[in-house]
Design an enzyme around this catalytic site. Structure first.
Site, short mmCIF file in Angstrom:
data_model
loop_
_atom_site.label_atom_id
_atom_site.label_comp_id
_atom_site.label_asym_id
_atom_site.label_seq_id
_atom_site.Cartn_x
_atom_site.Cartn_y
_atom_site.Cartn_z
N GLY A 97 0.88 -1.25 0.06
CA GLY A 97 -0.17 -0.12 -0.10
C GLY A 97 0.98 1.20 0.00
O GLY A 97 0.57 2.38 0.68
N GLY A 98 1.92 1.21 -0.76
CA GLY A 98 2.84 2.34 -0.70
C GLY A 98 2.63 3.49 -1.19
O GLY A 98 3.29 4.51 -0.94
N GLY A 136 0.06 5.14 -0.46
CA GLY A 136 -0.98 5.99 0.36
C GLY A 136 -0.25 7.14 1.16
O GLY A 136 0.69 7.72 0.75
N ILE A 152 -0.85 -1.56 -6.14
CA ILE A 152 -1.59 -1.92 -7.21
C ILE A 152 -1.70 -0.77 -8.25
O ILE A 152 -2.05 -1.16 -9.39
CB ILE A 152 -2.78 -2.48 -6.92
CG1 ILE A 152 -3.87 -1.33 -6.24
CG2 ILE A 152 -2.82 -3.72 -6.05
CD1 ILE A 152 -5.23 -1.99 -6.20
N ASP A 154 -0.17 -6.86 -5.07
CA ASP A 154 -1.73 -7.09 -4.56
C ASP A 154 -1.90 -8.21 -3.54
O ASP A 154 -1.46 -9.35 -3.52
CB ASP A 154 -2.37 -7.79 -6.08
CG ASP A 154 -4.02 -7.82 -5.76
OD1 ASP A 154 -4.48 -7.44 -4.36
OD2 ASP A 154 -4.73 -8.52 -6.46
N TYR A 169 -13.60 0.05 9.17
CA TYR A 169 -12.12 0.28 9.27
C TYR A 169 -11.54 0.12 10.64
O TYR A 169 -10.73 -0.58 10.90
CB TYR A 169 -11.82 2.04 8.90
CG TYR A 169 -10.46 2.23 9.19
CD1 TYR A 169 -9.30 1.71 8.28
CD2 TYR A 169 -10.21 3.33 10.01
CE1 TYR A 169 -8.17 2.27 8.48
CE2 TYR A 169 -8.90 3.95 10.05
CZ TYR A 169 -7.88 3.13 9.59
OH TYR A 169 -6.59 3.61 9.49
N LYS A 208 -9.14 -2.96 12.25
CA LYS A 208 -8.11 -2.80 12.66
C LYS A 208 -8.05 -3.57 14.15
O LYS A 208 -6.63 -3.97 14.62
CB LYS A 208 -7.66 -1.29 12.99
CG LYS A 208 -7.51 -0.35 11.71
CD LYS A 208 -6.12 -0.94 11.25
CE LYS A 208 -5.64 -0.51 9.85
NZ LYS A 208 -4.38 -0.78 9.47
#
Length: 373
Positions: free
Chosen positions: A62-63, A65, A89, A106, A195, A199
């Site tokens: 998820g780099g 973000g 992705i 992914d 969310y 978590k």
């Protein structure tokens, strides 16, 4: 019958044998985690230690973000450019692509994730792939897939290959029945968003994998993170990022939370440093798997007053979004991070005045460059 008996004996021995096929390691006398139970004697403790000549090989999921690009840059200064791999992705902007290794990853594709870990000899994994609070509420099924199913893939790959795994948590992991001012590390959570639920699930699954398999899982509950060089990503605390963009560009800002909504916040430099510090902390110094970290706590009205000191013509108006407001009202007003400060020496650098000065200086210089061009 003798064949069945022999198969049972073989199965029994395999279950007792560590996954690596080696002798089970001796566990430290002080066990990590928030649960009072002890680690099973046959758990395979996957904690990797590194000499100065043997830097970790890092993968960030998820780099692209809010935090991933900044974390990659921060870690590359510490471990070297080629030892930190950014993944997502989506296609990266040119400056990100040219700044260091970037690959497609992914997290919903277990085989793809496993190949990346093996082919790149990854030893540390930072798992940032997630749909944030407001975006997640708009697409619960996608949030469930990314935030929960993706996490399961990451946990399994990390356990299989003996990785040190960091998964960020959030103020969103708490709910309306949690103590809000301050919120301790251990209390009732019961969040009301997908969310937040995902978590809490991540925190508990990580701790379970630690106790069950010896996975070196580490987690920080972030407050709202404020970053100068990234755009808001669909979170409830994003007003505290957008206000600086709008103050410099337009001299005004419309806030979607009530002026008295108090939430814990942190500047990104503190966030990245806390993340590295907990990952580098000696295992014996940690008394739990998941820690609160905090820097400051403020309301939109207090933030606007601090902005006014630098931008006298600044105006703020309020158009409250009931969905985001309900989310914010269920979250902590302030974090108790005393355990992080005691166990591994956490200490923040940025308070509200330093935060506002830094953010406005960044966006002010950015705006002047744009006008000159």
């Amino acid at each position: 019958m003798p064949v069945v008996w022999m198969l049972q004996r073989v199965a029994s021995r395999l279950l007792q044998r560590p996954a690596c096929g080696c002798q089970a390691p001796v566990l430290p006398s002080r066990f990590l985690g928030t649960s009072p139970q002890q680690i099973p004697a046959d758990a395979n403790f996957h904690s990797t230690s590194f000499s100065e000549a043997d830097q970790p090989r890092v993968l960030i999921t998820g780099g692209l973000g809010q935090l991933g690009v900044g974390l990659a840059s921060f870690l590359r200064k510490r471990f070297g450019k080629d030892n930190v791999i950014l993944s997502d992705i989506r296609k990266p902007p040119e400056h990100v692509f040219l700044s260091g290794p970037f690959i497609y990853s992914d997290i919903l594709d277990y085989k793809n994730l496993r190949e990346i870990v093996v082919n790149n000899r990854v030893t540390w994994l930072f798992h940032y792939s997630a749909l944030l609070s407001a975006v997640g509420e708009a697409n619960v099924s996608l949030a469930r897939a990314v935030n929960i199913t993706g996490l399961h893939n990451v946990l399994d790959v990390a356990e299989e290959h003996g990785l040190r795994l960091f998964v960020p948590s959030t103020i969103g992991a708490f709910g309306p029945t949690s103590p809000r001012n301050p919120t301790p590390d251990l209390c009732i959570q019961r969040p009301r968003t997908i969310y937040g639920v995902s978590k809490v699930h991540a925190e508990l699954m990580g701790e379970y994998y630690y106790y069950r398999y010896g996975l070196d899982f580490r987690c920080l509950r972030y407050p709202g993170i404020i970053s100068a060089d990234s755009q808001p990503g669909g979170g409830t605390t994003d007003y505290a990022v957008q206000i600086f963009h709008d103050a410099v560009k337009h001299g005004r800002f419309e806030c979607n939370l009530e002026p008295s909504t108090r939430l814990p916040m942190m500047y990104i430099d503190d966030c990245l440093r806390a993340t590295l510090e907990v990952m580098e902390a000696p295992a014996e110094s940690l008394s739990m798997r998941t820690y609160n970290v905090n820097a400051m706590s403020f309301t939109p009205a207090e933030l606007a007053q601090e902005v006014l000191k630098h931008v006298p013509e600044f105006q703020i108006t309020y158009n409250v979004d009931p969905v985001r407001q309900a989310i914010a009202d269920s979250w902590p007003m302030n974090f108790d991070d005393s355990n992080a400060r005691k166990d591994w020496g956490w200490k923040h650098d940025f308070d509200l005045p330093e935060l506002v000065t830094t953010m406005l200086n960044f966006h002010g210089s950015e705006s002047r460059v744009a006008q000159a061009n």
